[in-house]
Design an enzyme around this catalytic site. Structure first.
Site, PDB file in Angstrom:
ATOM      1  N   MET A  13      52.947 -11.641 -28.301  1.00 30.74           N
ATOM      2  CA  MET A  13      53.047 -10.190 -28.499  1.00 30.74           C
ATOM      3  C   MET A  13      54.505  -9.752 -28.633  1.00 30.74           C
ATOM      4  O   MET A  13      54.862  -9.018 -29.554  1.00 30.74           O
ATOM      5  CB  MET A  13      52.376  -9.448 -27.341  1.00 30.74           C
ATOM      6  N   VAL A  74      55.590  -8.963 -21.002  1.00 30.72           N
ATOM      7  CA  VAL A  74      55.329 -10.189 -20.239  1.00 30.72           C
ATOM      8  C   VAL A  74      53.940 -10.128 -19.621  1.00 30.72           C
ATOM      9  O   VAL A  74      53.244  -9.108 -19.710  1.00 30.72           O
ATOM     10  CB  VAL A  74      56.396 -10.430 -19.143  1.00 30.72           C
ATOM     11  N   ASN A 102      49.367  -5.141 -20.841  1.00 32.78           N
ATOM     12  CA  ASN A 102      48.076  -4.528 -20.511  1.00 32.78           C
ATOM     13  C   ASN A 102      48.007  -4.230 -19.020  1.00 32.78           C
ATOM     14  O   ASN A 102      47.236  -4.838 -18.287  1.00 32.78           O
ATOM     15  CB  ASN A 102      46.932  -5.469 -20.890  1.00 32.78           C
ATOM     16  N   SER A 128      47.735  -1.620 -28.911  1.00 36.80           N
ATOM     17  CA  SER A 128      46.496  -2.228 -29.384  1.00 36.80           C
ATOM     18  C   SER A 128      46.691  -2.833 -30.757  1.00 36.80           C
ATOM     19  O   SER A 128      47.465  -2.337 -31.561  1.00 36.80           O
ATOM     20  CB  SER A 128      45.377  -1.197 -29.436  1.00 36.80           C
ATOM     21  N   LYS A 182      44.597   3.502 -23.162  1.00 38.29           N
ATOM     22  CA  LYS A 182      44.435   2.150 -23.725  1.00 38.29           C
ATOM     23  C   LYS A 182      43.241   1.434 -23.065  1.00 38.29           C
ATOM     24  O   LYS A 182      42.471   0.734 -23.717  1.00 38.29           O
ATOM     25  CB  LYS A 182      45.719   1.334 -23.532  1.00 38.29           C
ATOM     26  N   HIS A 185      40.134   2.786 -24.511  1.00 38.16           N
ATOM     27  CA  HIS A 185      40.020   2.183 -25.851  1.00 38.16           C
ATOM     28  C   HIS A 185      39.332   0.813 -25.753  1.00 38.16           C
ATOM     29  O   HIS A 185      38.406   0.510 -26.492  1.00 38.16           O
ATOM     30  CB  HIS A 185      41.406   2.053 -26.484  1.00 38.16           C
ATOM     31  N   ASN A 186      39.803   0.003 -24.822  1.00 33.92           N
ATOM     32  CA  ASN A 186      39.215  -1.335 -24.677  1.00 33.92           C
ATOM     33  C   ASN A 186      37.765  -1.258 -24.224  1.00 33.92           C
ATOM     34  O   ASN A 186      36.931  -2.051 -24.671  1.00 33.92           O
ATOM     35  CB  ASN A 186      40.031  -2.167 -23.693  1.00 33.92           C
ATOM     36  N   GLU A 189      35.775  -0.487 -27.128  1.00 31.60           N
ATOM     37  CA  GLU A 189      35.735  -1.711 -27.951  1.00 31.60           C
ATOM     38  C   GLU A 189      34.618  -2.654 -27.460  1.00 31.60           C
ATOM     39  O   GLU A 189      33.860  -3.198 -28.262  1.00 31.60           O
ATOM     40  CB  GLU A 189      37.111  -2.378 -27.859  1.00 31.60           C
ATOM     41  N   TYR A 190      34.505  -2.818 -26.151  1.00 27.37           N
ATOM     42  CA  TYR A 190      33.419  -3.649 -25.595  1.00 27.37           C
ATOM     43  C   TYR A 190      32.064  -3.114 -26.049  1.00 27.37           C
ATOM     44  O   TYR A 190      31.190  -3.874 -26.445  1.00 27.37           O
ATOM     45  CB  TYR A 190      33.443  -3.618 -24.063  1.00 27.37           C
ATOM     46  N   ARG A 445      16.790  12.340  -0.204  1.00 26.46           N
ATOM     47  CA  ARG A 445      18.026  12.271   0.591  1.00 26.46           C
ATOM     48  C   ARG A 445      17.927  13.205   1.801  1.00 26.46           C
ATOM     49  O   ARG A 445      18.386  12.902   2.900  1.00 26.46           O
ATOM     50  CB  ARG A 445      19.244  12.634  -0.259  1.00 26.46           C
TER      51      ARG A 445
HETATM   52  P1  NDP Z   1      51.558 -13.605 -21.970  1.00 25.34           P
HETATM   53  O1  NDP Z   1      50.687 -12.610 -21.336  1.00 25.34           O
HETATM   54  O2  NDP Z   1      51.027 -14.989 -22.174  1.00 25.34           O
HETATM   55  O3  NDP Z   1      52.928 -13.704 -21.145  1.00 25.34           O
HETATM   56  C1  NDP Z   1      53.929 -14.649 -21.455  1.00 25.34           C
HETATM   57  C2  NDP Z   1      55.296 -14.028 -21.316  1.00 25.34           C
HETATM   58  O4  NDP Z   1      55.486 -13.569 -19.977  1.00 25.34           O
HETATM   59  C3  NDP Z   1      56.393 -15.039 -21.580  1.00 25.34           C
HETATM   60  O5  NDP Z   1      57.445 -14.375 -22.227  1.00 25.34           O
HETATM   61  C4  NDP Z   1      56.778 -15.467 -20.183  1.00 25.34           C
HETATM   62  O6  NDP Z   1      58.075 -15.976 -20.089  1.00 25.34           O
HETATM   63  C5  NDP Z   1      56.684 -14.161 -19.470  1.00 25.34           C
HETATM   64  N1  NDP Z   1      56.592 -14.321 -18.018  1.00 25.34           N
HETATM   65  C6  NDP Z   1      55.546 -14.778 -17.313  1.00 25.34           C
HETATM   66  N2  NDP Z   1      55.837 -14.754 -16.000  1.00 25.34           N
HETATM   67  C7  NDP Z   1      57.094 -14.266 -15.873  1.00 25.34           C
HETATM   68  C8  NDP Z   1      57.936 -13.982 -14.784  1.00 25.34           C
HETATM   69  N3  NDP Z   1      57.531 -14.185 -13.517  1.00 25.34           N
HETATM   70  N4  NDP Z   1      59.170 -13.488 -15.027  1.00 25.34           N
HETATM   71  C9  NDP Z   1      59.569 -13.268 -16.287  1.00 25.34           C
HETATM   72  N5  NDP Z   1      58.810 -13.488 -17.375  1.00 25.34           N
HETATM   73  C10 NDP Z   1      57.586 -13.989 -17.162  1.00 25.34           C
HETATM   74  O7  NDP Z   1      52.099 -13.069 -23.379  1.00 25.34           O
HETATM   75  P2  NDP Z   1      51.370 -12.240 -24.532  1.00 25.34           P
HETATM   76  O8  NDP Z   1      52.389 -12.125 -25.598  1.00 25.34           O
HETATM   77  O9  NDP Z   1      50.041 -12.771 -24.864  1.00 25.34           O
HETATM   78  O10 NDP Z   1      51.142 -10.810 -23.888  1.00 25.34           O
HETATM   79  C11 NDP Z   1      52.196 -10.038 -23.359  1.00 25.34           C
HETATM   80  C12 NDP Z   1      51.627  -8.795 -22.754  1.00 25.34           C
HETATM   81  O11 NDP Z   1      51.006  -8.035 -23.758  1.00 25.34           O
HETATM   82  C13 NDP Z   1      50.553  -9.035 -21.678  1.00 25.34           C
HETATM   83  O12 NDP Z   1      50.678  -8.070 -20.671  1.00 25.34           O
HETATM   84  C14 NDP Z   1      49.277  -8.837 -22.433  1.00 25.34           C
HETATM   85  O13 NDP Z   1      48.217  -8.459 -21.589  1.00 25.34           O
HETATM   86  C15 NDP Z   1      49.676  -7.727 -23.375  1.00 25.34           C
HETATM   87  N6  NDP Z   1      48.897  -7.563 -24.574  1.00 25.34           N
HETATM   88  C16 NDP Z   1      48.362  -8.609 -25.223  1.00 25.34           C
HETATM   89  C17 NDP Z   1      47.617  -8.423 -26.364  1.00 25.34           C
HETATM   90  C18 NDP Z   1      47.079  -9.577 -27.068  1.00 25.34           C
HETATM   91  O14 NDP Z   1      46.318  -9.378 -28.025  1.00 25.34           O
HETATM   92  N7  NDP Z   1      47.463 -10.784 -26.686  1.00 25.34           N
HETATM   93  C19 NDP Z   1      47.355  -7.108 -26.910  1.00 25.34           C
HETATM   94  C20 NDP Z   1      48.026  -6.083 -26.209  1.00 25.34           C
HETATM   95  C21 NDP Z   1      48.735  -6.313 -25.084  1.00 25.34           C
HETATM   96  P3  NDP Z   1      58.293 -17.588 -20.152  1.00 25.34           P
HETATM   97  O15 NDP Z   1      58.351 -17.915 -21.599  1.00 25.34           O
HETATM   98  O16 NDP Z   1      59.606 -17.779 -19.467  1.00 25.34           O
HETATM   99  O17 NDP Z   1      57.151 -18.223 -19.439  1.00 25.34           O
END
Ligand code: NDP
Length: 479
Positions: A13, A74, A102, A128, A182, A185-186, A189-190, A445
């Site tokens: 993302m 993250v 999220n 989204s 958001k 929205h989800n 979506e479900y 009741r």
């Molecule tokens: P992930 O949820 O898999 O998170 C991975 C990222 O988080 C990496 O950059 C990782 O760094 C970092 N991270 C994890 N733990 C830590 C920590 N303790 N300290 C610092 N950094 C940390 O990535 P996504 O890209 O899939 O999603 C990012 C966010 O976006 C999430 O909250 C997700 O729910 C949300 N989202 C996702 C959607 C989707 O379709 N996937 C849609 C909309 C929102 P490192 O590389 O160092 O491990």
């Protein structure tokens, strides 16, 4: 400092969002990831983006013009808290931290409160559209202060999806409002996905049509009032043939639906708000049931109806299913918007419902033609108490209800599970009913717990002396 915006967290993302930002005129994007190798990989893969690399949080802060703005992408939960703490330690009052993950909206409310004390703005922003949306234009639902939106708004407008010429972003409301919307929205979506799945299942079992034939039906539906991203991709999935077996892919995919929890959040929140989101709840529960192999194996031996559905006129049947889907979908959206209305009341947010429908028209998973009708309904009446009662939607119900009833009744008789169709219809009839048996529940009741009741013909609360002479007394409302 050369950068005007930063992205923290460069997984799927974050890296796509960073590239989207970098592709817009006027943006220079600083990027940071805990594991620096990921930052290097992104810079190497996309030299055209002109990213500014930050190896530490301090470098990130130093690379940003003020007010500094960083979008955090993250893992939701503790990692988000950890990254926010680090940013707070290097940012200054007036700077802006955006959480694009999220997050549960109550976490966002908590984080906003804590960060606000430092003078830094905290914006929870629902995003989204998955990775494709992040790269090419998501639907964006930012909360936070109106002041922070003055800086953030133009940046977000630049990267958002465009629907009918307008960017799919608006300031939803303060603190957790963006993540709340958001979440809803989800939830919708479900429900939408479950309803489409039930429509497919009905057609398949009652007419014996193949997935490819049903794909054509969905393609046809997508040219009409049901036009939406989900209907479109449903046709694609149904048309897909498995390379290994030559079977329709839908027949070789294990029928156990996964979930990341935002649907359950919607239902849990709606329970707290006292808003019936039965369509969404059934969709969440249907996924739960699908993922219970032991129960389903045991259940397979249970008796079912003796006669399958004998559909005389397949075309008429398919049209009935289409209308049942449309009506149920209106209910799912109506319930979702009811939850937004109630959430706004409980959390003191000024949410423009028409704007919410508008920004869902592009970028996001539930993008659909009929969202325009929702925008129009709220434009005509901001105080609309139930979306389904708006003239356009009650007209849909008038057209669809006979089909809807036939489908739900037929499904029940032939043993095809349609939890979302059926519960939406039950909700609809509950909403219409001039009298509900809730009067009996109040009586029960009062009988077992002296919970009292109100009368239709007098003010005050009353209690019947059930274990005495059964006369009625005026009572203090104890519950
Ligand atoms: P992930 O949820 O898999 O998170 C991975 C990222 O988080 C990496 O950059 C990782 O760094 C970092 N991270 C994890 N733990 C830590 C920590 N303790 N300290 C610092 N950094 C940390 O990535 P996504 O890209 O899939 O999603 C990012 C966010 O976006 C999430 O909250 C997700 O729910 C949300 N989202 C996702 C959607 C989707 O379709 N996937 C849609 C909309 C929102 P490192 O590389 O160092 O491990």
């Amino acid at each position: 400092p050369t950068a005007n915006i930063a992205v923290v967290g460069l997984a799927v993302m974050g890296s796509n969002l960073a590239r989207n930002l970098a592709s817009r005129e006027g943006n220079t994007v600083a990027v940071y990831n805990r594991t620096t190798a990921k930052t290097d990989a992104l810079l190497e893969a996309h030299p055209e983006a002109g990213f500014v690399k930050a190896a530490t949080m301090q470098e990130l802060a130093d690379s940003l013009q003020t007010p500094r703005t960083a979008i955090v992408m993250v893992k939701a939960g503790r990692p988000t808290d950890a990254v926010i703490d680090e940013l707070v330690s290097v940012f200054e009052p007036g700077d802006i931290i955006v959480d694009g993950g999220n997050a549960l909206f109550t976490d966002t409310i908590r984080r906003e409160q804590a960060v606000r004390e430092t003078g830094i703005h905290f914006v929870g922003c629902g995003i989204s559209g998955g990775e494709e949306g992040a790269l090419n234009g998501p639907s964006l639902m930012p909360g936070g202060t109106p002041e922070s939106y003055e800086t953030l708004g133009p940046i977000l407008r630049g990267i958002a999806a465009i629907a009918e010429g307008e960017p799919c972003v608006t300031h939803i409301g303060t603190d957790g409002a963006g993540h709340f919307v958001k979440m809803i929205h989800n939830g919708i979506e479900y429900a939408d996905m479950q309803l489409i799945a039930e429509a497919y299942d009905l057609i398949r079992h009652a007419t014996g049509k193949s997935p490819a034939e049903i794909a054509d039906i969905f393609t046809e539906w997508n040219a009409g009032e049901l036009e939406s991203y989900l209907i479109e991709i449903t046709a694609e999935v149904l048309r897909q043939v498995d390379a290994t077996t030559g079977e329709p892919l839908v027949d070789v995919i294990l029928d156990a639906a996964g979930a990341k929890g935002t649907g359950a959040w919607t239902v849990q929140t709606a329970l707290d708000l006292g808003v019936p989101v039965s369509g969404i709840a059934e969709a969440v529960f249907a996924r739960s049931l699908s993922s219970k192999p032991q129960q389903r194996a045991a259940g397979a031996a249970l008796p079912g109806p003796s006669t399958p559905w004998s559909v005389q006129d397949p075309d008429a049947f398919v049209e009935d299913v289409r209308l049942a889907l449309y009506a149920s979908k209106v209910i799912a959206y109506s319930q979702g918007f009811d939850a937004i209305v109630q959430g706004a009341i409980d959390h003191d947010w000024q949410i423009d419902k028409g704007e919410v429908a508008r920004i869902w028209r592009g970028g996001c998973i539930i993008r659909a033609r009929f969202l325009n009708r929702i925008t129009e309904a709220y434009a005509a009446d901001q105080g609309l108490v139930a979306l389904v009662t708006a003239p356009f939607f009650s007209d849909v119900m008038a057209t669809a209800q006979d089909s809807w009833r036939r489908i739900v009744a037929g499904a029940a008789q032939s043993g095809i599970p349609v939890p979302a169709f059926a519960s939406s219809l039950a909700y609809y009839d509950g909403l219409r009913a001039p009298r509900l048996p809730a009067s009996l529940i109040q009586g029960q009741r009062d009988f077992f717990g002296a919970h009292t009741y109100r009368r239709i013909d007098a003010e005050g609360t009353f209690h019947t002396l059930w274990s005495g002479d059964r006369s009625e007394i005026a009572a203090e409302d104890t519950h």
